[in-house]
Design an enzyme around this catalytic site. Structure first.
Site, PDB file in Angstrom:
ATOM      1  N   ASP A 142      14.201   1.414  -4.563  1.00 32.22           N
ATOM      2  CA  ASP A 142      12.874   0.497  -4.330  1.00 32.22           C
ATOM      3  C   ASP A 142      11.864   1.462  -4.785  1.00 32.22           C
ATOM      4  O   ASP A 142      11.632   2.747  -4.254  1.00 32.22           O
ATOM      5  CB  ASP A 142      12.689  -0.051  -3.024  1.00 32.22           C
ATOM      6  CG  ASP A 142      11.496  -0.864  -2.768  1.00 32.22           C
ATOM      7  OD1 ASP A 142      11.361  -1.444  -3.898  1.00 32.22           O
ATOM      8  OD2 ASP A 142      11.130  -1.141  -1.797  1.00 32.22           O
ATOM      9  N   HIS A 149      -1.063  -1.889  -4.133  1.00 33.30           N
ATOM     10  CA  HIS A 149      -0.609  -1.895  -3.013  1.00 33.30           C
ATOM     11  C   HIS A 149      -0.739  -0.452  -2.164  1.00 33.30           C
ATOM     12  O   HIS A 149      -0.962  -0.189  -1.203  1.00 33.30           O
ATOM     13  CB  HIS A 149       0.937  -2.282  -3.161  1.00 33.30           C
ATOM     14  CG  HIS A 149       1.647  -2.138  -2.023  1.00 33.30           C
ATOM     15  ND1 HIS A 149       1.790  -2.776  -0.766  1.00 33.30           N
ATOM     16  CD2 HIS A 149       2.786  -1.329  -1.886  1.00 33.30           C
ATOM     17  CE1 HIS A 149       2.546  -2.631   0.054  1.00 33.30           C
ATOM     18  NE2 HIS A 149       3.258  -1.388  -0.490  1.00 33.30           N
ATOM     19  N   GLU A 214       7.843  -8.201   1.857  1.00 35.61           N
ATOM     20  CA  GLU A 214       7.219  -7.396   0.615  1.00 35.61           C
ATOM     21  C   GLU A 214       7.701  -8.401  -0.639  1.00 35.61           C
ATOM     22  O   GLU A 214       8.831  -8.437  -0.776  1.00 35.61           O
ATOM     23  CB  GLU A 214       7.547  -6.100   0.423  1.00 35.61           C
ATOM     24  CG  GLU A 214       6.700  -5.199   1.541  1.00 35.61           C
ATOM     25  CD  GLU A 214       7.107  -3.838   1.346  1.00 35.61           C
ATOM     26  OE1 GLU A 214       8.104  -3.241   0.777  1.00 35.61           O
ATOM     27  OE2 GLU A 214       6.142  -2.937   1.858  1.00 35.61           O
ATOM     28  N   GLU A 216       8.323  -8.640  -4.315  1.00 35.44           N
ATOM     29  CA  GLU A 216       8.708  -7.693  -5.368  1.00 35.44           C
ATOM     30  C   GLU A 216       9.482  -8.290  -6.361  1.00 35.44           C
ATOM     31  O   GLU A 216      10.149  -9.560  -6.376  1.00 35.44           O
ATOM     32  CB  GLU A 216       9.677  -6.466  -4.608  1.00 35.44           C
ATOM     33  CG  GLU A 216       8.993  -5.817  -3.541  1.00 35.44           C
ATOM     34  CD  GLU A 216       9.552  -4.523  -3.337  1.00 35.44           C
ATOM     35  OE1 GLU A 216      10.154  -3.854  -3.994  1.00 35.44           O
ATOM     36  OE2 GLU A 216       9.249  -4.027  -2.144  1.00 35.44           O
ATOM     37  N   ASP A 248      11.608  -7.190   0.341  1.00 40.28           N
ATOM     38  CA  ASP A 248      11.949  -6.013   0.982  1.00 40.28           C
ATOM     39  C   ASP A 248      11.287  -6.178   2.364  1.00 40.28           C
ATOM     40  O   ASP A 248      10.378  -5.644   2.503  1.00 40.28           O
ATOM     41  CB  ASP A 248      11.395  -4.915   0.192  1.00 40.28           C
ATOM     42  CG  ASP A 248      11.317  -3.546   1.097  1.00 40.28           C
ATOM     43  OD1 ASP A 248      12.469  -3.470   1.638  1.00 40.28           O
ATOM     44  OD2 ASP A 248      10.463  -2.669   0.590  1.00 40.28           O
ATOM     45  N   ARG A 252       7.100  -2.793  10.121  1.00 39.78           N
ATOM     46  CA  ARG A 252       5.929  -1.763  10.019  1.00 39.78           C
ATOM     47  C   ARG A 252       5.679  -0.744  11.266  1.00 39.78           C
ATOM     48  O   ARG A 252       5.365   0.372  10.912  1.00 39.78           O
ATOM     49  CB  ARG A 252       4.696  -2.572  10.000  1.00 39.78           C
ATOM     50  CG  ARG A 252       4.588  -3.565   8.773  1.00 39.78           C
ATOM     51  CD  ARG A 252       4.881  -2.886   7.387  1.00 39.78           C
ATOM     52  NE  ARG A 252       4.560  -3.791   6.268  1.00 39.78           N
ATOM     53  CZ  ARG A 252       5.093  -3.278   5.059  1.00 39.78           C
ATOM     54  NH1 ARG A 252       5.708  -2.153   4.854  1.00 39.78           N
ATOM     55  NH2 ARG A 252       4.908  -4.260   3.999  1.00 39.78           N
ATOM     56  N   GLN A 255       8.506   1.786  10.468  1.00 39.55           N
ATOM     57  CA  GLN A 255       8.184   2.488   9.394  1.00 39.55           C
ATOM     58  C   GLN A 255       7.006   3.515   9.688  1.00 39.55           C
ATOM     59  O   GLN A 255       7.285   4.660   9.559  1.00 39.55           O
ATOM     60  CB  GLN A 255       7.555   1.589   8.456  1.00 39.55           C
ATOM     61  CG  GLN A 255       7.476   2.101   7.067  1.00 39.55           C
ATOM     62  CD  GLN A 255       6.893   1.273   5.957  1.00 39.55           C
ATOM     63  OE1 GLN A 255       6.705   0.131   6.237  1.00 39.55           O
ATOM     64  NE2 GLN A 255       6.619   1.549   4.655  1.00 39.55           N
ATOM     65  N   LYS A 268      13.504  -0.231   6.454  1.00 37.67           N
ATOM     66  CA  LYS A 268      13.819  -1.070   5.495  1.00 37.67           C
ATOM     67  C   LYS A 268      15.275  -1.491   5.244  1.00 37.67           C
ATOM     68  O   LYS A 268      15.471  -2.621   4.720  1.00 37.67           O
ATOM     69  CB  LYS A 268      13.539  -0.351   4.408  1.00 37.67           C
ATOM     70  CG  LYS A 268      12.100   0.207   4.154  1.00 37.67           C
ATOM     71  CD  LYS A 268      11.031  -0.893   3.725  1.00 37.67           C
ATOM     72  CE  LYS A 268       9.701  -0.253   3.351  1.00 37.67           C
ATOM     73  NZ  LYS A 268       8.774  -1.274   2.613  1.00 37.67           N
ATOM     74  N   THR A 272      17.680  -7.018   2.771  1.00 37.32           N
ATOM     75  CA  THR A 272      16.621  -7.109   1.579  1.00 37.32           C
ATOM     76  C   THR A 272      17.253  -8.403   0.872  1.00 37.32           C
ATOM     77  O   THR A 272      18.349  -8.291   0.905  1.00 37.32           O
ATOM     78  CB  THR A 272      16.864  -5.805   0.664  1.00 37.32           C
ATOM     79  OG1 THR A 272      16.396  -4.778   1.077  1.00 37.32           O
ATOM     80  CG2 THR A 272      16.005  -6.161  -0.522  1.00 37.32           C
ATOM     81  N   GLU A 389      -0.969  -6.078   4.238  1.00 35.79           N
ATOM     82  CA  GLU A 389      -2.152  -6.092   3.375  1.00 35.79           C
ATOM     83  C   GLU A 389      -2.880  -7.262   3.472  1.00 35.79           C
ATOM     84  O   GLU A 389      -4.149  -7.298   3.773  1.00 35.79           O
ATOM     85  CB  GLU A 389      -1.945  -5.923   2.033  1.00 35.79           C
ATOM     86  CG  GLU A 389      -1.615  -4.653   1.593  1.00 35.79           C
ATOM     87  CD  GLU A 389      -0.834  -4.623   0.060  1.00 35.79           C
ATOM     88  OE1 GLU A 389      -1.714  -4.488  -0.827  1.00 35.79           O
ATOM     89  OE2 GLU A 389       0.351  -4.851  -0.259  1.00 35.79           O
TER      90      GLU A 389
HETATM   91 CA    CA Z   1       9.233  -2.037  -0.910  1.00 36.28          CA
END
Ligand code: CA
Length: 442
Positions: A142, A149, A214, A216, A248, A252, A255, A268, A272, A389
Site C-alpha cells: 500500500d 492526504h 480509506e 483507494e 484499506d 486510527r 495506528q 491495517k 482490506t 480527514e
Molecule cells: Ca492506505
C-alpha cells in the site's frame, strides 16, 4: 505506447441488452475480468468477464469453439479459479483476448450472432453468481501517493511539519498483508488492539474506537520482473494488468500508537476490501491523461521515475466516491449518503512510478501482486478519501440523514466505494462496487 482501437468505439452495442443502458458500469467497451461461481449449479470458481448485468463464462465459450486459435490459450486460462495465469501472459495476449470477446459480445458481428445463439450456455446473470477474489494475491503493498492526504494527515499529527522531507522524492509505501484481503460484500469485524489515546494516559487493549475506511485504487501486477531485475518506467504500464477499488480499513487509535518508527502494522492488517471486477488498462485507454502538475518549487521526479509516456498520459481520469449508510438508515430505507467524491488524477505519483519504484531495488513483482495507491484525497474538503480527514480527527463530525453524527465508523455502518470514467467521445465505464459492513468486535 498503445492507443484506442476498435473495442473502444463509443457507438458499439451488445446483444446483451443490459450492457447498452447508459448507466451501466459494464458496457461492451469495458469488459473487466473477475472470478465467479454459479450459485445454483455449484462447481469450481472460474474467470469471467462482466457485460451489463451478466457474466461471460470465458472458458465455457472456449469449450464451445467460439474463440480462434490465437486467443484460445488465454481463453482456456480462464477455466482457473484465479486470474494469475492470464495476468502472467502479458498485455498483448490480454489485448487479443479482449478484442475477441468484444467481437463476441457485439450486436453487429458474425461472432456475436454465433455467441447469442448459445447465450444460455455462456452467460450467467450476476445475481446467480457469487464473486470471489480475482487473484491469488501473493504480496500486497500500500502506497501513500496523494500529497493532499499526506499533508492533511501529517498536519493532524505534526502541525509544524505536516509533510516529511522525503515525500516529494520517494514514493512512500508499506508492505501490507494479503491474507486479510477480502472481496466486496464480506463483513469486516472491528479489530481489537493496543491503544493510548491520551499521551499521558494508560495503555488499554480493546475494540478500536476509531475505525475508518480509506478510498483507494488498486493495481494488479501482470508479468512482473525476476529478482535482481527492474521494471523501467517506460515498460511499467505493460506490467499492470488492471485496476480495482480498494478500501484499506484502518484503526486510527491503534495506528497512532503503533506506527512509529516502522509504519502501519495491526491498524491495517485486519481487513482490506477490494471490488471483484478488474478493469484492464486497455479498457482505461480512453481515460489516460497527463498527471497533475507538481507545485512550483517541487523537485522533478528522478530520472528512473521519469518517462515521456508517463508524463504525457500516466494518470487515469477516474471519479471516485464513498457512500455511507448506518444500520438505522437501512432499517428506515434511507438511501446511503455520499460522503466524498474525488478524482484519481489528483495523485502525486502515477501507478507506473509506484511499480517502477517498487522493483527498483530488484524486488521481484509477481503476477497477481496487488499495489494500492494510498488514500485518494483531493484539494477540497468533499474530496477527502477517509473519515479521519472528512471529520477532521473527530472534531467536525459528519451528520447522517437520520441525524446520527459520524466521527469514526460505528458497528453496522456500510461503506461503499464506487468509481467510473467518463469523457466526451468515449463510452462511460465503471468499476462496480467495493462494499463492506462493519461487524461488532468479538
Ligand atoms: Ca492506505
Amino acid at each position: 505506447m498503445h492507443a484506442t482501437d476498435d473495442t473502444h468505439r463509443p457507438e458499439l452495442g451488445s446483444w446483451v441488452a443490459s450492457a447498452n443502458q447508459p448507466a451501466t458500469d459494464f458496457p461492451v467497451q469495458n469488459l473487466p475480468f473477475g472470478v465467479f461461481s454459479r450459485v445454483r449449479e455449484g462447481g469450481p470458481p472460474r474467470c469471467g468477464i462482466a457485460i451489463g448485468d451478466s457474466i461471460l463464462d470465458v472458458s465455457a465459450a472456449a469449450d464451445l469453439g467460439l474463440f480462434g486459435e490465437t486467443e484460445l490459450p488465454a481463453a482456456l486460462a480462464c477455466a482457473e479459479p484465479r486470474l494469475n495465469a492470464l495476468m502472467a501472459m502479458g498485455a498483448n495476449v490480454v489485448r487479443a483476448l479482449r478484442a475477441a470477446v468484444s467481437r463476441m459480445l457485439r450486436d453487429d458481428t458474425e461472432e456475436g450472432k454465433r455467441a447469442e445463439a448459445v447465450a444460455r450456455e455462456i452467460l450467467v446473470r450476476m445475481h446467480d453468481a457469487v464473486m470471489r477474489l480475482p487473484a491469488e494475491i501473493g504480496d500486497y503493498t500500500d502506497f501513500y501517493a496523494s500529497v493532499h492526504h499526506a499533508t492533511n494527515v501529517g498536519s493532524m499529527f505534526r502541525p509544524d511539519n505536516p509533510l516529511l522531507p522525503n515525500y516529494k522524492w520517494v514514493p512512500i509505501g508499506y508492505h501490507g498483508r494479503s491474507s486479510s484481503i477480502v472481496v466486496s460484500g464480506t463483513p469486516v469485524r472491528r479489530p481489537k488492539g493496543q491503544t493510548r489515546n491520551d499521551p499521558a494516559g494508560p495503555i488499554s487493549v480493546g475494540p478500536s474506537a476509531r475505525l475508518d475506511y480509506e478510498l483507494e485504487v488498486g493495481a494488479f501486477v501482470g508479468p512482473g520482473n525476476t529478482m535482481g531485475e527492474t521494471i523501467p518506467i517506460g515498460e511499467a504500464a505493460s506490467h499492470l494488468f488492471g485496476l480495482c477499488l480498494v478500501n484499506d480499513w484502518s484503526a486510527r487509535d491503534i495506528q497512532s500508537w503503533e506506527y512509529q518508527p516502522l509504519g502501519p502494522f495491526l491498524a491495517k492488517s485486519f481487513a482490506t476490501t477490494i471490488s471483484p471486477w478488474v478493469v484492464t488498462l486497455d479498457a482505461l485507454e480512453p481515460f489516460r491523461v497527463a498527471p497533475a502538475e507538481r507545485a512550483a518549487g517541487d523537485p522533478a521526479p528522478l530520472a528512473y521515475l521519469s518517462g515521456d509516456d508517463d508524463r504525457a498520459r500516466g494518470a487515469f481520469d477516474i471519479t471516485l466516491e464513498v457512500w455511507l449508510s448506518s444500520e438505522s438508515m437501512r432499517a428506515s430505507n434511507t438511501p446511503a449518503m455520499r460522503v466524498s467524491r474525488g478524482r484519481f488524477v489528483d495523485m502525486y505519483w502515477t501507478l507506473a512510478q509506484l511499480l517502477t519504484h517498487h522493483a527498483s531495488n530488484g524486488c521481484p513483482m509477481r503476477a497477481g501482486d496487488l499495489i494500492a495507491s494510498g488514500t485518494v484525497s483531493g484539494p477540497t474538503p468533499d474530496s477527502r478519501g477517509c473519515l479521519l480527514e472528512r471529520a477532521w480527527r473527530g472534531t467536525e463530525p459528519l451528520r447522517l440523514p437520520t441525524g446520527e453524527p459520524r466521527r469514526f465508523l460505528e458497528d453496522g455502518d456500510e461503506v461503499t466505494l464506487r468509481g467510473w470514467c467518463e469523457r466526451p467521445g468515449a463510452r462511460r465505464i465503471g468499476f462496480g462496487e467495493c462494499r463492506g459492513v462493519v461487524a461488532a468486535a468479538r
